[in-house]
Design a protein around this motif. Sequence first.
Motif, PDB file in Angstrom:
ATOM      1  N   ALA A  59       0.834  -1.200   0.000  1.00  0.00           N
ATOM      2  CA  ALA A  59       0.000   0.000   0.000  1.00  0.00           C
ATOM      3  C   ALA A  59       0.868   1.249   0.000  1.00  0.00           C
ATOM      4  CB  ALA A  59      -0.912  -0.011   1.219  1.00  0.00           C
ATOM      5  N   ASP A  60       0.411   2.264  -0.685  1.00  0.00           N
ATOM      6  CA  ASP A  60       1.165   3.516  -0.778  1.00  0.00           C
ATOM      7  C   ASP A  60       1.443   4.110   0.598  1.00  0.00           C
ATOM      8  OD1 ASP A  60      -0.440   4.671  -3.835  1.00  0.00           O
ATOM      9  OD2 ASP A  60       1.278   3.344  -3.521  1.00  0.00           O
ATOM     10  N   SER A  61       0.523   3.926   1.513  1.00  0.00           N
ATOM     11  CA  SER A  61       0.654   4.534   2.836  1.00  0.00           C
ATOM     12  C   SER A  61       1.824   3.973   3.638  1.00  0.00           C
ATOM     13  CB  SER A  61      -0.641   4.359   3.630  1.00  0.00           C
ATOM     14  OG  SER A  61      -0.955   2.990   3.774  1.00  0.00           O
ATOM     15  N   VAL A  62       2.305   2.805   3.263  1.00  0.00           N
ATOM     16  CA  VAL A  62       3.407   2.187   4.011  1.00  0.00           C
ATOM     17  C   VAL A  62       4.606   1.874   3.139  1.00  0.00           C
ATOM     18  CG1 VAL A  62       1.789   1.198   5.669  1.00  0.00           C
ATOM     19  CG2 VAL A  62       2.554  -0.176   3.716  1.00  0.00           C
ATOM     20  N   LYS A  63       4.529   2.220   1.879  1.00  0.00           N
ATOM     21  CA  LYS A  63       5.619   1.909   0.944  1.00  0.00           C
ATOM     22  C   LYS A  63       6.901   2.596   1.401  1.00  0.00           C
ATOM     23  CE  LYS A  63       4.164   1.113  -3.059  1.00  0.00           C
ATOM     24  NZ  LYS A  63       3.521   1.235  -4.385  1.00  0.00           N
ATOM     25  N   GLY A  64       7.987   1.842   1.373  1.00  0.00           N
ATOM     26  CA  GLY A  64       9.257   2.366   1.846  1.00  0.00           C
ATOM     27  C   GLY A  64       9.499   2.135   3.318  1.00  0.00           C
ATOM     28  N   ARG A  65       8.456   1.732   4.047  1.00  0.00           N
ATOM     29  CA  ARG A  65       8.598   1.458   5.493  1.00  0.00           C
ATOM     30  C   ARG A  65       8.262   0.021   5.837  1.00  0.00           C
ATOM     31  NH1 ARG A  65       5.370   3.873   9.041  1.00  0.00           N
ATOM     32  NH2 ARG A  65       3.621   4.113   7.598  1.00  0.00           N
ATOM     33  N   PHE A  66       7.278  -0.541   5.166  1.00  0.00           N
ATOM     34  CA  PHE A  66       6.820  -1.897   5.456  1.00  0.00           C
ATOM     35  C   PHE A  66       7.150  -2.808   4.282  1.00  0.00           C
ATOM     36  CE2 PHE A  66       2.935  -0.907   8.409  1.00  0.00           C
ATOM     37  CZ  PHE A  66       3.713  -0.052   9.154  1.00  0.00           C
ATOM     38  N   THR A  67       7.363  -4.068   4.598  1.00  0.00           N
ATOM     39  CA  THR A  67       7.462  -5.086   3.570  1.00  0.00           C
ATOM     40  C   THR A  67       6.998  -6.407   4.140  1.00  0.00           C
ATOM     41  OG1 THR A  67       8.872  -6.020   1.837  1.00  0.00           O
ATOM     42  CG2 THR A  67       9.844  -5.790   4.033  1.00  0.00           C
ATOM     43  N   GLY A  68       6.783  -7.352   3.257  1.00  0.00           N
ATOM     44  CA  GLY A  68       6.314  -8.656   3.700  1.00  0.00           C
ATOM     45  C   GLY A  68       7.228  -9.748   3.186  1.00  0.00           C
ATOM     46  N   SER A  69       7.185 -10.858   3.870  1.00  0.00           N
ATOM     47  CA  SER A  69       7.935 -12.021   3.416  1.00  0.00           C
ATOM     48  C   SER A  69       7.238 -13.267   3.935  1.00  0.00           C
ATOM     49  CB  SER A  69       9.386 -11.968   3.911  1.00  0.00           C
ATOM     50  OG  SER A  69       9.439 -12.065   5.325  1.00  0.00           O
ATOM     51  N   ARG A  70       7.687 -14.407   3.465  1.00  0.00           N
ATOM     52  CA  ARG A  70       7.110 -15.671   3.943  1.00  0.00           C
ATOM     53  C   ARG A  70       8.185 -16.735   3.927  1.00  0.00           C
ATOM     54  NH1 ARG A  70       2.288 -16.890   0.141  1.00  0.00           N
ATOM     55  NH2 ARG A  70       2.239 -18.929   1.175  1.00  0.00           N
TER      56      ARG A  70
END
Length: 122
Positions: A59-70
């Motif tokens: 989401a744009d609101s968290v881009k650059g701060r959040f990421t996901g992995s599995r």
Amino acid sequence: QLQASGGGPVQAGDSLRLSCVVSGLAFNLYPMAWFRQAPGNERQFVVGISRSGGPLSIADSVKGRFTGSRDNTKNTVYLHMNYLKPEDTAVYYCAATVDQRLLTRARDYLYWGQGTLVTVSS
């Protein structure tokens, strides 16, 4: 069953990693996502993770701060949150979908975890 954990109170600027352990599903067949819901707000898409963990939707609101992995060997999906802000305060949910696209609408997700609360103070 999806079991989310890792939430808690943090200070603005801190980092936090949420985990979601999945059982009862063929985990590696399901794209996963994280959503969040603040009081009085609708559930909001945060990050989507493909089956392989490769392509992500953020989401744009968290881009650059959040990421996901599995980690498909551990049936676990993660949300990595950096530079947290007070407006990130919400209950965070993990979810699984049978659709192979990276979807952003909550209604497209079939399985949901119980949520874990993240509270960011300034």
